[in-house]
Design an enzyme around this catalytic site. Structure first.
Site, PDB file in Angstrom:
ATOM      1  N   ASP A  39      -2.815  21.959   2.073  1.00 53.87           N
ATOM      2  CA  ASP A  39      -4.255  22.009   1.815  1.00 53.87           C
ATOM      3  C   ASP A  39      -5.009  22.942   2.755  1.00 53.87           C
ATOM      4  OD1 ASP A  39      -3.816  20.163  -0.213  1.00 53.87           O
ATOM      5  OD2 ASP A  39      -4.084  18.470   1.156  1.00 53.87           O
ATOM      6  N   LYS A  87      -4.679  27.697   0.574  1.00 51.07           N
ATOM      7  CA  LYS A  87      -3.773  28.766   0.123  1.00 51.07           C
ATOM      8  C   LYS A  87      -4.205  29.302  -1.241  1.00 51.07           C
ATOM      9  CE  LYS A  87      -0.478  25.739   0.327  1.00 51.07           C
ATOM     10  NZ  LYS A  87      -1.182  24.587   0.941  1.00 51.07           N
ATOM     11  N   LYS A 120      -7.143  29.575  -2.661  1.00 49.10           N
ATOM     12  CA  LYS A 120      -8.256  30.535  -2.579  1.00 49.10           C
ATOM     13  C   LYS A 120      -7.736  31.910  -2.144  1.00 49.10           C
ATOM     14  CE  LYS A 120     -12.063  32.093   0.178  1.00 49.10           C
ATOM     15  NZ  LYS A 120     -13.405  31.971   0.720  1.00 49.10           N
ATOM     16  N   ASN A 140       2.905  18.238  -7.091  1.00 51.50           N
ATOM     17  CA  ASN A 140       2.368  17.574  -5.893  1.00 51.50           C
ATOM     18  C   ASN A 140       1.298  18.453  -5.257  1.00 51.50           C
ATOM     19  OD1 ASN A 140       4.370  19.463  -5.258  1.00 51.50           O
ATOM     20  ND2 ASN A 140       5.235  18.301  -3.567  1.00 51.50           N
ATOM     21  N   GLY A 194      -1.979  20.882  -4.978  1.00 47.17           N
ATOM     22  CA  GLY A 194      -3.284  21.018  -5.607  1.00 47.17           C
ATOM     23  C   GLY A 194      -3.956  22.198  -4.954  1.00 47.17           C
ATOM     24  N   HIS A 195      -4.054  23.301  -5.680  1.00 47.70           N
ATOM     25  CA  HIS A 195      -4.614  24.534  -5.130  1.00 47.70           C
ATOM     26  C   HIS A 195      -5.947  24.812  -5.814  1.00 47.70           C
ATOM     27  CE1 HIS A 195      -0.329  26.017  -3.845  1.00 47.70           C
ATOM     28  NE2 HIS A 195      -0.681  24.865  -3.305  1.00 47.70           N
ATOM     29  N   THR A 196      -6.974  25.048  -5.033  1.00 46.98           N
ATOM     30  CA  THR A 196      -8.320  25.201  -5.580  1.00 46.98           C
ATOM     31  C   THR A 196      -8.772  26.653  -5.531  1.00 46.98           C
ATOM     32  OG1 THR A 196      -8.747  23.041  -4.610  1.00 46.98           O
ATOM     33  CG2 THR A 196     -10.648  24.230  -5.489  1.00 46.98           C
ATOM     34  N   GLN A 200       2.414  23.278  -0.358  1.00 43.76           N
ATOM     35  CA  GLN A 200       2.495  22.422   0.824  1.00 43.76           C
ATOM     36  C   GLN A 200       2.355  23.284   2.089  1.00 43.76           C
ATOM     37  OE1 GLN A 200       5.274  21.707  -1.760  1.00 43.76           O
ATOM     38  NE2 GLN A 200       3.499  20.735  -2.614  1.00 43.76           N
ATOM     39  N   PRO A 256      -8.364  10.141   0.727  1.00 46.33           N
ATOM     40  CA  PRO A 256      -9.046  10.757   1.864  1.00 46.33           C
ATOM     41  C   PRO A 256      -8.018  11.412   2.779  1.00 46.33           C
ATOM     42  CG  PRO A 256      -9.252   8.344   1.923  1.00 46.33           C
ATOM     43  CD  PRO A 256      -8.533   8.694   0.660  1.00 46.33           C
ATOM     44  N   ASP A 291     -16.596  27.276   8.328  1.00 49.31           N
ATOM     45  CA  ASP A 291     -17.970  26.784   8.137  1.00 49.31           C
ATOM     46  C   ASP A 291     -18.102  25.283   8.348  1.00 49.31           C
ATOM     47  OD1 ASP A 291     -16.324  27.077   5.649  1.00 49.31           O
ATOM     48  OD2 ASP A 291     -17.887  25.776   4.824  1.00 49.31           O
ATOM     49  N   SER A 295     -12.226  32.467   6.228  1.00 48.85           N
ATOM     50  CA  SER A 295     -12.921  31.947   5.061  1.00 48.85           C
ATOM     51  C   SER A 295     -14.064  31.052   5.526  1.00 48.85           C
ATOM     52  CB  SER A 295     -11.935  31.172   4.186  1.00 48.85           C
ATOM     53  OG  SER A 295     -12.617  30.562   3.116  1.00 48.85           O
TER      54      SER A 295
HETATM   55  P1  GDP Z   1      -4.430  24.465  -0.893  1.00 45.26           P
HETATM   56  O1  GDP Z   1      -3.639  23.313  -1.359  1.00 45.26           O
HETATM   57  O2  GDP Z   1      -3.882  25.072   0.361  1.00 45.26           O
HETATM   58  O3  GDP Z   1      -4.657  25.515  -1.950  1.00 45.26           O
HETATM   59  O4  GDP Z   1      -5.862  23.890  -0.519  1.00 45.26           O
HETATM   60  P2  GDP Z   1      -6.740  22.840  -1.394  1.00 45.26           P
HETATM   61  O5  GDP Z   1      -7.311  23.562  -2.569  1.00 45.26           O
HETATM   62  O6  GDP Z   1      -5.990  21.598  -1.640  1.00 45.26           O
HETATM   63  O7  GDP Z   1      -7.857  22.450  -0.355  1.00 45.26           O
HETATM   64  C1  GDP Z   1      -8.772  23.369   0.161  1.00 45.26           C
HETATM   65  C2  GDP Z   1     -10.200  22.900  -0.188  1.00 45.26           C
HETATM   66  O8  GDP Z   1     -11.138  23.613   0.601  1.00 45.26           O
HETATM   67  C3  GDP Z   1     -10.585  23.179  -1.621  1.00 45.26           C
HETATM   68  O9  GDP Z   1     -11.468  22.174  -2.054  1.00 45.26           O
HETATM   69  C4  GDP Z   1     -11.314  24.516  -1.535  1.00 45.26           C
HETATM   70  O10 GDP Z   1     -12.242  24.737  -2.590  1.00 45.26           O
HETATM   71  C5  GDP Z   1     -12.022  24.373  -0.219  1.00 45.26           C
HETATM   72  N1  GDP Z   1     -12.229  25.610   0.532  1.00 45.26           N
HETATM   73  C6  GDP Z   1     -11.441  26.710   0.585  1.00 45.26           C
HETATM   74  N2  GDP Z   1     -11.872  27.578   1.523  1.00 45.26           N
HETATM   75  C7  GDP Z   1     -12.975  27.019   2.056  1.00 45.26           C
HETATM   76  C8  GDP Z   1     -13.868  27.402   3.103  1.00 45.26           C
HETATM   77  O11 GDP Z   1     -13.722  28.434   3.754  1.00 45.26           O
HETATM   78  N3  GDP Z   1     -14.881  26.554   3.388  1.00 45.26           N
HETATM   79  C9  GDP Z   1     -15.071  25.391   2.725  1.00 45.26           C
HETATM   80  N4  GDP Z   1     -16.098  24.619   3.086  1.00 45.26           N
HETATM   81  N5  GDP Z   1     -14.239  24.972   1.752  1.00 45.26           N
HETATM   82  C10 GDP Z   1     -13.205  25.772   1.433  1.00 45.26           C
HETATM   83  P1  IMO Z   2      -0.663  21.727  -1.332  1.00 42.36           P
HETATM   84  O1  IMO Z   2       0.195  22.771  -1.967  1.00 42.36           O
HETATM   85  C1  IMO Z   2      -0.919  18.206   1.210  1.00 42.36           C
HETATM   86  C2  IMO Z   2       2.445  15.424   1.097  1.00 42.36           C
HETATM   87  C3  IMO Z   2       2.191  14.040   0.541  1.00 42.36           C
HETATM   88  C4  IMO Z   2       3.177  13.236   1.359  1.00 42.36           C
HETATM   89  C5  IMO Z   2       4.369  14.185   1.479  1.00 42.36           C
HETATM   90  C6  IMO Z   2       5.461  13.951   0.448  1.00 42.36           C
HETATM   91  O2  IMO Z   2      -1.868  21.359  -2.122  1.00 42.36           O
HETATM   92  O3  IMO Z   2      -0.973  22.094   0.074  1.00 42.36           O
HETATM   93  P2  IMO Z   2       5.657  14.470  -2.144  1.00 42.36           P
HETATM   94  O4  IMO Z   2       4.835  13.996  -3.291  1.00 42.36           O
HETATM   95  O5  IMO Z   2       5.684  15.947  -2.000  1.00 42.36           O
HETATM   96  O6  IMO Z   2       7.021  13.862  -2.111  1.00 42.36           O
HETATM   97  O7  IMO Z   2       4.896  13.881  -0.847  1.00 42.36           O
HETATM   98  O8  IMO Z   2       3.850  15.490   1.303  1.00 42.36           O
HETATM   99  N1  IMO Z   2       2.080  16.548   0.212  1.00 42.36           N
HETATM  100  C7  IMO Z   2       1.003  17.318   0.382  1.00 42.36           C
HETATM  101  N2  IMO Z   2       0.013  17.250   1.289  1.00 42.36           N
HETATM  102  N3  IMO Z   2      -0.893  19.223   0.332  1.00 42.36           N
HETATM  103  C8  IMO Z   2       0.103  19.324  -0.568  1.00 42.36           C
HETATM  104  O9  IMO Z   2       0.251  20.406  -1.380  1.00 42.36           O
HETATM  105  C9  IMO Z   2       1.096  18.327  -0.596  1.00 42.36           C
HETATM  106  N4  IMO Z   2       2.196  18.114  -1.344  1.00 42.36           N
HETATM  107  C10 IMO Z   2       2.796  17.028  -0.836  1.00 42.36           C
HETATM  108  O10 IMO Z   2       0.869  13.630   0.761  1.00 42.36           O
HETATM  109  O11 IMO Z   2       2.672  13.044   2.662  1.00 42.36           O
HETATM  110 MG    MG Z   3      -3.886  21.319  -1.848  1.00 42.60          MG
END
Ligand code: GDP
Ligand code: IMO
Ligand code: MG
Length: 429
Positions: A16, A19, A21, A41, A43-45, A228, A308, A337, A417
């Site tokens: 999270d 990546k 973005k 598993n 979740g990329h936004t 991940q 959370p 930010d 960012s």
């Molecule tokens: P990923 O799994 O690495 O792709 O990251 P996620 O998408 O799970 O989580 C990143 C969250 O932060 C998402 O809700 C994005 O929209 C948000 N986000 C990305 N870059 C920024 C930033 O620079 N500032 C803020 N406030 N939010 C961001």
């Molecule tokens: P992105 O790509 C954050 C965590 C789970 C758990 C552990 C094992 O969005 O960054 P799994 O379902 O993979 O067997 O769970 O890994 N986990 C993540 N945590 N971001 C992810 O992906 C994750 N994918 C798995 O919360 O602790």
């Molecule tokens: Mg994610």
């Protein structure tokens, strides 16, 4: 950003790091975007033009009409989740079905995997991993075990696959009924649901290794998208509280077929603070009002499960380990930010264990559990950062923070960012 051939985007912590973005931005200057590990598993936004898109298994380059999106052989594909995602986004991702390739070698996730994982986590009780319950672990376990595994390519021979599913379900039902005392599942019902999914996906199934090796030889620019993060890597992460795939850059070669020599630059992504979802040690965790403030300011709730996220200070000691392991050329700092307006600001530069400093990031989970962070206090700032587009637009304290992180991690900061949108980004030469 200058064009630099092939690039890898990899998370340096527990996922999270935003990546998605960064992949979306860099996809504009690459021809191909490849996911090489994990499954839904992740979740990329991605956010642009006032809309937010959540991706789980389709590469985050899908919104660039010129980019071919590849799901590599190292990914585990839930056919249902993949079809759902294609249908959900194809309106905005023009021609997606024609430019999405799914590796015939990619293994697949089935209802017995998700069900087994749910039962296993429940029975573990306090000892659970805290997984996303998407069937990831059981699917990779079957891949390693070979006997009950199904690869994407098998959808191209439906009669063979139907018979295989009957055999697998018969075997899995022994586990459901005799080990867990649960009801058996119906192979016919599984087939009725998955046969049409296989038909939908069949035109996209390909030998992506051959495709990528050809593309690399032709000089096409390839962007590798890690899911991940390095601390969740099955081999190099905080085992056993990890995912079941190679979530560091070490996964690129096995997960895509493209040898690591072909990768131009590796960019490691970190947030300006640290988060973790699920169980496992987290030395800089803030279990107090400050941690809650970061969670609220950063909207730190899981993209996949809505859980959370645990929040804490930036752990540059762990990140330094991850940066070395991935041989990063540079780092990307995201969500800077979110730190605006905190009463205090710290980073972790080392650990003590049982009162003594440690030289290396601990390999032993029981040691990591006992690790206490060595914290350094930095000057906080109150200004909002989301309008900054160049380094000089940032307040002095934020610039000092970036500089200190760069020193502590031992790698240059290439991108910063300051908001979720594509535009809210600072590039450094
Ligand atoms: P990923 O799994 O690495 O792709 O990251 P996620 O998408 O799970 O989580 C990143 C969250 O932060 C998402 O809700 C994005 O929209 C948000 N986000 C990305 N870059 C920024 C930033 O620079 N500032 C803020 N406030 N939010 C961001
Ligand atoms: P992105 O790509 C954050 C965590 C789970 C758990 C552990 C094992 O969005 O960054 P799994 O379902 O993979 O067997 O769970 O890994 N986990 C993540 N945590 N971001 C992810 O992906 C994750 N994918 C798995 O919360 O602790
Ligand atoms: Mg994610």
């Amino acid at each position: 950003m200058k064009k630099k051939g092939n690039t890898c985007i990899v998370g340096l912590t527990w996922g999270d790091e935003a990546k998605g973005k960064i992949v979306d931005i860099l996809a504009a200057e690459h021809d191909i975007v490849v996911r090489y590990n994990g499954g839904n598993n992740a979740g990329h936004t991605v956010a642009f033009e006032g809309e937010t898109y959540k991706l789980h298994v389709v590469p985050s380059g899908l919104f660039h009409a010129n980019a071919t999106c590849v799901i590599g052989g190292g990914v585990v594909v839930d056919p249902k989740a993949l079809v759902d995602e294609i249908v959900r986004h194809e309106g905005k991702a023009a021609g997606l079905r024609q430019r999405l390739l799914v590796s015939s070698r990619a293994h697949t996730i089935w209802p017995w995997h998700t069900r087994l994982e749910a039962l296993s986590e429940k029975h573990q009780g306090k000892g659970k991993i805290g997984t996303t319950l998407r069937g990831i672990g059981p699917a990779y376990a079957d891949k390693a075990n070979r006997v009950h595994a199904i690869r994407m390519g098998e959808f191209l021979a439906p009669e063979h696959l139907r018979a295989k599913i009957e055999r697998i379900v018969e075997n899995r039902n022994l586990v459901f009924t005799k080990v867990f005392g649960e009801e058996p599942m119906s192979a016919a019902a599984v087939w009725a649901e998955y046969e049409p999914l296989g038909k939908t996906l069949a035109p996209m199934i390909a030998d992506t290794t051959a495709y990528l090796l050809r593309a690399a030889a032709e000089g096409k620019r390839i962007l590798f998208e890690g899911a991940q993060g390095t601390l969740l890597d099955i081999d190099h992460g905080t085992y056993p509280y990890v995912t079941s795939s190679s979530a560091s850059a070490a996964g690129i070669w096995p997960g895509s077929g493209v040898p690591s020599r072909a990768i131009g630059q590796i960019l490691g992504v970190v947030k300006a603070y640290t988060t973790r979802v699920g169980e496992g040690p987290f030395p800089t965790e803030l279990r107090n009002a400050l941690g809650d403030q970061i969670r609220e300011q950063g909207h730190e709730y899981g993209t996949t499960t809505g859980r959370p996220r645990r929040c804490g200070w930036l752990d540059t000691f762990a990140i330094r380990y991850a940066a070395r392991l991935n041989a990063v050329d540079g780092i990307v700092i995201t969500l800077l930010d979110v730190l605006s307006g905190l009463a205090e600001l710290k980073i972790c530069t080392g650990y003590t264990v049982d009162g003594r400093p440690v030289a290396e990031f601990p390999d032993d989970p029981t040691v990591l559990e006992r690790a206490r962070p060595v914290l350094e206090t930095l000057e906080p700032w109150s200004e909002k950062l989301t309008a900054a587009r160049q380094l000089k637009d940032l307040p002095r304290a934020a610039r000092a923070y970036v500089k200190r992180v760069e020193e502590a991690v031992g790698a240059p900061v290439r991108i910063i960012s300051v908001g979720p949108d594509r535009e809210q980004t600072i590039f450094r030469r």
